[in-house]
Design a protein around this motif. Structure first.
Motif, short mmCIF file in Angstrom:
data_model
loop_
_atom_site.label_atom_id
_atom_site.label_comp_id
_atom_site.label_asym_id
_atom_site.label_seq_id
_atom_site.Cartn_x
_atom_site.Cartn_y
_atom_site.Cartn_z
N TYR A 122 -7.41 10.21 -8.97
CA TYR A 122 -6.10 10.53 -8.42
C TYR A 122 -6.16 11.66 -7.41
CZ TYR A 122 -0.99 10.67 -8.89
OH TYR A 122 0.37 10.57 -8.68
N PRO A 123 -5.88 11.38 -6.14
CA PRO A 123 -5.89 12.46 -5.14
C PRO A 123 -4.85 13.52 -5.51
CG PRO A 123 -5.79 10.30 -4.07
CD PRO A 123 -5.57 10.07 -5.53
N GLY A 148 3.78 12.65 2.55
CA GLY A 148 3.01 13.87 2.70
C GLY A 148 1.51 13.72 2.90
N GLY A 149 1.01 12.50 3.01
CA GLY A 149 -0.40 12.31 3.29
C GLY A 149 -1.31 12.47 2.08
N VAL A 150 -0.74 12.46 0.87
CA VAL A 150 -1.57 12.46 -0.34
C VAL A 150 -1.23 11.16 -1.08
CG1 VAL A 150 -2.35 13.75 -2.36
CG2 VAL A 150 -1.26 14.97 -0.46
N PRO A 151 -2.01 10.09 -0.85
CA PRO A 151 -1.66 8.80 -1.44
C PRO A 151 -1.96 8.75 -2.93
CG PRO A 151 -3.73 8.61 -0.24
CD PRO A 151 -3.24 10.04 -0.05
N LYS A 152 -1.65 7.63 -3.54
CA LYS A 152 -1.77 7.50 -4.99
C LYS A 152 -3.15 7.06 -5.46
CE LYS A 152 2.40 8.77 -5.98
NZ LYS A 152 2.70 9.90 -6.85
N SER A 153 -4.04 6.69 -4.52
CA SER A 153 -5.43 6.42 -4.90
C SER A 153 -6.31 6.73 -3.69
CB SER A 153 -5.61 4.97 -5.34
OG SER A 153 -5.59 4.12 -4.21
N SER A 176 3.26 2.06 -11.39
CA SER A 176 1.86 2.16 -11.82
C SER A 176 1.26 3.55 -11.59
CB SER A 176 1.02 1.12 -11.09
OG SER A 176 1.09 1.37 -9.70
N ASP A 177 1.98 4.41 -10.87
CA ASP A 177 1.52 5.76 -10.60
C ASP A 177 1.09 6.46 -11.91
OD1 ASP A 177 1.16 8.32 -9.67
OD2 ASP A 177 3.28 8.74 -9.38
N ILE A 178 -0.13 6.98 -11.92
CA ILE A 178 -0.66 7.60 -13.14
C ILE A 178 0.20 8.79 -13.56
CG2 ILE A 178 -2.70 8.62 -14.23
CD1 ILE A 178 -4.43 7.50 -12.10
N ARG A 206 0.81 -1.21 0.00
CA ARG A 206 0.00 0.00 0.00
C ARG A 206 0.85 1.27 0.00
NH1 ARG A 206 -4.81 -1.96 0.46
NH2 ARG A 206 -5.96 -0.12 1.13
N SER A 207 2.17 1.11 -0.16
CA SER A 207 3.07 2.27 -0.12
C SER A 207 3.21 2.91 -1.49
CB SER A 207 4.45 1.84 0.38
OG SER A 207 5.12 1.07 -0.62
N THR A 208 3.72 4.15 -1.47
CA THR A 208 4.03 4.83 -2.72
C THR A 208 5.13 4.07 -3.46
OG1 THR A 208 3.47 6.90 -1.65
CG2 THR A 208 4.66 7.08 -3.69
#
Ligand code: HEC
Ligand code: HEC
Ligand code: HEC
Ligand code: HEC
Ligand code: HEC
Length: 451
Positions: free
Chosen positions: A415-416, A262-267, A94-96, A86-88
């Motif tokens: 995407y957040p 930073g608290g803004v995850p990838k989904s 796969s990060d958009i 669940r990590s970055t």
């Protein structure tokens, strides 16, 4: 004596020789140019001393584990695997946003992949050199040890934990504890494990005028003279067995592997794990002072031993102060930001930097004279991606192929872009301050869209 004039025949011969030499010179010149242009220059020569210039060599199967994939590690290290998944790091390929930037014709893809999928087994091809030292012309051969499953794993376990023994040519695990009894070979070198972060998170390099890498988190940490390592904060301690219960191993000092930043995850789905896996805002609203017609807000970088924001230059905090009247209606609103400004054309350049170094304050002073204000609402939002940037990504989504093309087209929903990290209400009369709990903010963050 009368001198005889040179025959015109002799003259022609001389001219012919000049032409021939000139022609030979041209061919030689062209051959040298063609040779230079096609010659294979070793990567080390073009990027001397740069760890990211090459992936970690192909790792042979690990004794008792098989292929060194995260999934295989997860057969025994179940909980660590679930956290990492669940990590970055696990999303680094796969990060958009990564896929969108990778697809730009101006991206030297192989360099990007060296940090985002850093093990040679994750790559279809081996790069043996660069044509004429040009990083846009890598020379590639097929990689016989390519593992497609491992490719999808991004910054996989092996990027930090598995290396090849230079003598036996066998893979081994780097551990940081010792006194453990793993079925796989292990060498204990905690220092090496902890310093691995610097290879990717501490690089400033100007590739060309529009491609600049600017991550100085490591340098920022060293400057604070802190005794902490990146892992002290990004891999919080937890007591547990290193492996699944059925293996009957003792409870030890372990570390969460969610690598929360930073608290803004990838989904949006990943928001629910941020706090559990260790999220804490770097800044704290340490003081609100209202006197006469001025409001003074002090934010302190209490929780990070590096600047906030750090890493990617696009990140920033947006602060908003709203004045509310008796009925709760907005009668006053102001905004400011904390971050870096870059101008990207004609060449990349940092224009300004208001980020907060570790332990330092940012003081925001505002004027307001509205007598109707009864309370102030303060909010700090951490922005990872600007709306303008995602608009641009959607516009250029034709560079991409399926499934990323469709994902980028819908990225506003998928995407957040940002998260609220502080919210506080201040009553003027009573000087009473009420902070919204972080858990509640993160429940709301799941519902937010955009910047
Ligand atoms: C078949 C089960 C199994 C698999 C698969 C496995 N491990 Fe382990 N590992 C263990 C056991 C058991 C221990 C020791 C636990 C103990 O003694 O408390 C261990 C210990 C470790 C340690 C800590 C060593 C130390 O002393 O610091 C690390 C790091 C580690 N494994 C990484 C990995 C990685 C990375 C992978 C995948 C490439 C992997 N393991 C695959 C069973 C496994
Ligand atoms: C092989 C390169 C590499 C290494 C080594 C590495 N990282 Fe990363 N890390 C990345 C990449 C790439 C990303 C971002 C991926 C993305 O956003 O798509 C990242 C993201 C992160 C984030 C998440 C930031 C956020 O806000 O989501 C944290 C925290 C982090 N790394 C901490 C660490 C720590 C701590 C270490 C050392 C134990 C480490 N990293 C080692 C490449 C690396
Ligand atoms: C970005 C680097 C990085 C990645 C990726 C990573 N680890 Fe770790 N891991 C570390 C560091 C650093 C430590 C040691 C922390 C310490 O001792 O303070 C560690 C510790 C461990 C330990 C020892 C127990 C503990 O919790 O301290 C195990 C087991 C382990 N990792 C397994 C894994 C597995 C399995 C994966 C993939 C699912 C993985 N790690 C991915 C950096 C990483
Ligand atoms: C004393 C604790 C601490 C240490 C040490 C630390 N960090 Fe952080 N880091 C934080 C906190 C807290 C945040 C969240 C900042 C925020 O978003 O408000 C953060 C955020 C980040 C982010 C996300 C970027 C951002 O601006 O949100 C990255 C990436 C990161 N850290 C990497 C590292 C690396 C790499 C190291 C080691 C060189 C490191 N950190 C050392 C506490 C720490
Ligand atoms: C030196 C290693 C390195 C190289 C080379 C590299 N990256 Fe990264 N990248 C990182 C790290 C580390 C992060 C995480 C930084 C952070 O979160 O602050 C990251 C994050 C990102 C992100 C996510 C930013 C965000 O805010 O979420 C994107 C997109 C990205 N990289 C694209 C690229 C592209 C495209 C290239 C090639 C032109 C590239 N990277 C080359 C290390 C690297």
């Amino acid at each position: 004596m009368v001198s005889r004039p040179k025959s015109s025949f002799g003259n022609w011969k001389l001219k012919r020789n000049i032409y021939i030499s000139f022609f030979l010179f041209l061919i030689l010149g062209a051959s040298v140019l063609i040779y230079l242009n096609q010659r294979e220059v070793p990567i080390e020569q073009v990027f001397p001393g740069k760890v990211w210039a090459k992936p970690i060599e192909n790792l042979p199967d690990l004794k008792a584990v098989g292929a060194p994939t995260a999934k295989n590690c997860g057969n025994c290290h179940t909980e660590i695997y679930e956290e990492w998944k669940r990590s970055t790091h696990a999303n680094a390929l796969s990060d958009i946003q990564f896929q969108s930037e990778l697809a730009k014709p101006s991206s030297p893809k192989w360099i990007c992949l060296n940090c985002h999928i850093p093990v040679q087994n994750q790559r279809e091809t081996i790069i043996t050199g660069l044509k004429n030292g040009d990083y846009f012309r890598p020379i590639e051969i097929v990689n016989p040890s390519f593992n497609p499953e491992m490719k999808a794993e991004g910054v996989t376990c092996a990027s930090c934990h598995v290396r090849v023994d230079s003598e036996t040519k066998e893979s081994y695990v780097i551990g940081g504890t010792g006194g453990t009894s793993p079925p796989h070979p292990v060498k204990i070198d905690r220092k090496q494990l902890l310093s691995r972060c610097y290879d990717c998170h501490n690089e400033t390099y100007t590739l060309n005028e529009s491609l600049v890498c600017s991550f100085q988190t490591g340098t920022e940490l060293i400057a604070t003279k802190s005794n902490e390592s990146c892992s002290s904060c990004h891999q919080p301690e937890v007591r547990r067995s290193f492996v699944k219960p059925s293996l009957n191993k003792p409870i030890r000092r372990s570390h969460k592997h969610g690598f929360i930043g930073g608290g803004v995850p990838k989904s949006f789905e990943l928001y629910s794990d941020q706090i559990r896996l260790g999220y804490k805002p770097g800044i704290v609203l340490s003081n609100i002072k209202v006197e006469n017609n001025t409001v003074e807000l002090t934010l302190t970088n209490t929780n990070a031993d590096h600047h906030v924001t750090t890493g990617d230059p696009e990140r920033f905090y947006r602060l908003t102060l709203t004045g509310l009247n008796k009925k709760g209606n907005i009668v006053f609103k102001e905004e400011t930001t904390i971050g870096q400004e870059w101008s990207w054309s004609p060449s990349a350049k940092k224009v300004s930097d208001s980020r907060i170094p570790s332990g330092k304050n940012f003081v925001w002073t505002l004027e307001q004279k509205d007598p109707l204000i009864e309370s102030f609402l303060f909010q700090a939002v951490h922005v990872r991606l600007k709306d303008k940037t995602s608009d641009y990504m959607i516009l250029s989504s034709s560079n991409l192929s399926s499934p990323y093309k469709e994902k980028v087209e819908k990225m506003k929903d998928l995407y957040p872009h940002s998260s609220i990290i502080i919210e506080s209400i201040y009553q003027l009369k009573t000087k009473n301050r009420k902070d919204t709990p972080l858990e509640e903010l993160f429940r709301r963050n799941i519902q937010r869209k955009g910047e």
